[in-house]
Design a protein around this motif. Structure first.
Motif, short mmCIF file in Angstrom:
data_model
loop_
_atom_site.label_atom_id
_atom_site.label_comp_id
_atom_site.label_asym_id
_atom_site.label_seq_id
_atom_site.Cartn_x
_atom_site.Cartn_y
_atom_site.Cartn_z
N ARG A 30 1.93 -8.52 20.14
CA ARG A 30 2.06 -7.96 21.50
C ARG A 30 2.75 -6.59 21.47
NH1 ARG A 30 3.52 -13.73 22.92
NH2 ARG A 30 1.54 -14.63 23.57
N LYS A 31 3.65 -6.39 20.51
CA LYS A 31 4.29 -5.07 20.39
C LYS A 31 3.27 -4.01 20.02
CE LYS A 31 9.22 -5.56 19.59
NZ LYS A 31 10.36 -5.24 18.71
N LEU A 32 2.21 -4.44 19.33
CA LEU A 32 1.14 -3.51 18.95
C LEU A 32 0.05 -3.45 20.02
CD1 LEU A 32 2.63 -3.69 16.21
CD2 LEU A 32 0.40 -3.66 15.10
N LYS A 33 0.36 -4.05 21.20
CA LYS A 33 -0.53 -4.00 22.37
C LYS A 33 -1.78 -4.87 22.22
CE LYS A 33 2.30 -1.01 24.12
NZ LYS A 33 3.34 -1.49 25.04
N PHE A 34 -1.67 -5.95 21.43
CA PHE A 34 -2.75 -6.92 21.35
C PHE A 34 -2.39 -8.11 22.23
CE2 PHE A 34 -3.09 -4.67 17.25
CZ PHE A 34 -4.42 -4.27 17.33
N GLN A 35 -3.40 -8.78 22.77
CA GLN A 35 -3.13 -9.91 23.66
C GLN A 35 -2.55 -11.10 22.91
OE1 GLN A 35 -6.81 -10.74 25.68
NE2 GLN A 35 -6.70 -8.90 26.95
N GLY A 36 -2.88 -11.21 21.65
CA GLY A 36 -2.38 -12.32 20.84
C GLY A 36 -2.87 -12.17 19.42
N PHE A 37 -2.68 -13.21 18.60
CA PHE A 37 -3.04 -13.12 17.19
C PHE A 37 -4.55 -13.02 16.99
CE2 PHE A 37 -3.69 -15.30 12.99
CZ PHE A 37 -3.22 -14.24 12.22
N GLN A 38 -5.33 -13.76 17.79
CA GLN A 38 -6.79 -13.70 17.64
C GLN A 38 -7.32 -12.31 17.96
OE1 GLN A 38 -8.62 -16.15 16.26
NE2 GLN A 38 -6.68 -17.21 16.00
N ASP A 39 -6.76 -11.69 18.98
CA ASP A 39 -7.15 -10.33 19.37
C ASP A 39 -6.83 -9.35 18.24
OD1 ASP A 39 -8.10 -8.30 21.07
OD2 ASP A 39 -6.08 -7.92 21.86
N PHE A 40 -5.65 -9.55 17.63
CA PHE A 40 -5.24 -8.72 16.49
C PHE A 40 -6.21 -8.91 15.31
CE2 PHE A 40 -3.06 -8.75 12.37
CZ PHE A 40 -2.72 -7.40 12.27
N LYS A 41 -6.54 -10.16 15.00
CA LYS A 41 -7.45 -10.43 13.88
C LYS A 41 -8.82 -9.80 14.10
CE LYS A 41 -7.61 -14.86 13.11
NZ LYS A 41 -8.00 -16.08 12.36
N LEU A 42 -9.29 -9.85 15.33
CA LEU A 42 -10.59 -9.26 15.65
C LEU A 42 -10.58 -7.77 15.37
CD1 LEU A 42 -13.45 -9.46 16.78
CD2 LEU A 42 -12.49 -9.24 19.07
N MET A 63 0.84 -1.20 0.00
CA MET A 63 0.00 0.00 0.00
C MET A 63 0.88 1.25 0.00
SD MET A 63 -3.02 -0.91 2.69
CE MET A 63 -4.05 -2.33 2.45
N SER A 64 0.59 2.16 -0.86
CA SER A 64 1.41 3.36 -0.97
C SER A 64 0.81 4.55 -0.26
CB SER A 64 1.63 3.68 -2.45
OG SER A 64 0.38 3.89 -3.08
N THR A 65 -0.42 4.37 0.23
CA THR A 65 -1.07 5.48 0.89
C THR A 65 -1.82 5.00 2.10
OG1 THR A 65 -2.73 7.22 0.64
CG2 THR A 65 -3.07 5.22 -0.64
N THR A 66 -2.01 5.89 3.04
CA THR A 66 -2.76 5.52 4.24
C THR A 66 -4.22 5.89 4.11
OG1 THR A 66 -2.24 7.65 5.27
CG2 THR A 66 -0.75 5.80 5.74
N GLN A 67 -4.61 6.46 2.94
CA GLN A 67 -6.00 6.84 2.75
C GLN A 67 -6.89 5.62 2.77
OE1 GLN A 67 -6.73 8.99 -0.85
NE2 GLN A 67 -8.87 9.41 -0.36
N GLY A 68 -7.94 5.66 3.55
CA GLY A 68 -8.89 4.56 3.62
C GLY A 68 -8.45 3.45 4.56
N MET A 69 -7.29 3.58 5.17
CA MET A 69 -6.80 2.56 6.09
C MET A 69 -7.59 2.59 7.39
SD MET A 69 -2.72 2.18 6.26
CE MET A 69 -1.77 1.37 5.00
N GLY A 70 -7.83 1.41 7.97
CA GLY A 70 -8.43 1.33 9.28
C GLY A 70 -7.40 1.61 10.35
N LYS A 71 -7.85 1.74 11.58
CA LYS A 71 -6.95 2.10 12.67
C LYS A 71 -5.88 1.03 12.93
CE LYS A 71 -10.03 0.33 16.27
NZ LYS A 71 -10.78 0.65 17.51
N THR A 72 -6.22 -0.24 12.68
CA THR A 72 -5.26 -1.31 12.94
C THR A 72 -4.10 -1.25 11.95
OG1 THR A 72 -7.10 -2.70 13.70
CG2 THR A 72 -5.00 -3.81 13.29
#
Length: 286
Positions: free
Chosen positions: A63-75, A1-10
């Motif tokens: 975890r570096k992105l402050k998620f509890q794990g991969f499932q939390d990140f996917k959610l 992706m070359s732009t952040t336009q339209g990107m979600g917060k994650t």
């Protein structure tokens, strides 16, 4: 992706952390940024393979992105990417009337069953049938929606005279798994293949020498690493679509195939136990 336009917060969060990540973590981040819409259907094992890193790197990245794990990140990612109407069902639209809903949803269930049939690997299916036929006792493991499938499976096999059990409480599941023997079979049911309790209980069962069968929609997931036999079923769910009935129907179809096949091998014995079971509950009905 070359732009952040339209990107979600994650995805924006990943962008903002890029420079602070290790080289291997950056590989994970870049793969996610390039394939965000597919990631919500991946297991941690699958993502690690695609990004060419270890599973621990994926978990460390989350975890570096402050998620509890991969499932939390996917959610979190799914909440950014999935349209609200898709949370209910991917095939339908807000403009569909009852006739269209009827046709679309049933067509989706039929397609799921047909795809599950195509996934059936004859040697794995044959091994599962033989293992269940020979088993002294069969223990089914699952939590949440898959726990309900496990209970149905135990009920079905009990009715043909196979000693079967499925516990809801995960502590009781762990106790049963630890007390299994080499003559028993453990069947783990997990759509994602990444359900921690189920994988851990199958690992306990494996240590006792029991045969382990996994029923999952994800061929590259933690549960398949524990299993001796893997049976695949179709269930394309994002984290916001858990417990979909299409997935449940697919699971039950696999259970039914196994149950009927074992019944045929048991021949008259299965029929005898079906009659005994039916008579035992007949007085419970008006």
């Amino acid at each position: 992706m070359s732009t952040t336009q339209g990107m979600g917060k994650t995805l924006l969060k990943i962008r903002s952390h890029l420079n602070g990540l290790t080289k291997t973590e950056q590989k994970v981040a870049q793969y996610i940024l390039d394939n965000a819409s597919d990631i919500i259907y991946h297991s941690v094992t699958e993502l690690a393979e695609k990004a060419d890193v270890g599973e621990t790197t994926v978990l460390r990245f989350c975890r570096k992105l402050k998620f509890q794990g991969f499932q939390d990140f996917k959610l979190s990612l799914a909440q950014d990417l999935v349209k609200p109407i898709d949370n209910l069902h991917e095939e339908v639209s807000e403009d569909d009337d009852s006739t269209a809903l009827n046709e679309k949803i049933i067509a989706n269930h039929i397609r799921t069953l047909e795809q599950t049939r195509e996934l059936a690997v004859s040697d794995q299916l044959g091994k599962a049938i033989d293992a269940l036929f020979q088993a002294h006792s069969i223990y089914f493991f699952g939590v949440g929606s898959s726990g309900l499938t496990a209970m149905q499976a135990a009920h079905s096999f009990s009715r043909i005279g196979k000693r079967s059990s499925a516990k809801i409480d995960t502590h009781f599941q762990a106790m049963e798994a630890a007390l299994m023997t080499k003559d028993d079979v453990a069947v783990g049911i997990s759509i994602s293949g990444s359900t921690k309790d189920t994988v851990e209980n199958l690992t306990l069962a494996k240590k006792t020498g029991a045969t382990v069968i996994a029923i999952t929609s994800n061929a590259r997931s933690p549960i398949t690493k524990v299993a001796d036999i893997v049976l695949l079923m179709i269930a394309r769910e994002n984290p916001l679509q858990g417990s979909s009935l299409a997935a449940k129907i697919s699971q039950l179809a696999v259970i039914d195939i196994l149950n009927v096949a074992v019944s045929l091998q048991m021949k008259d014995e299965a029929l005898k136990y079906r009659e005994i079971s039916a008579k035992a509950i007949s007085e419970k009905l008006f």
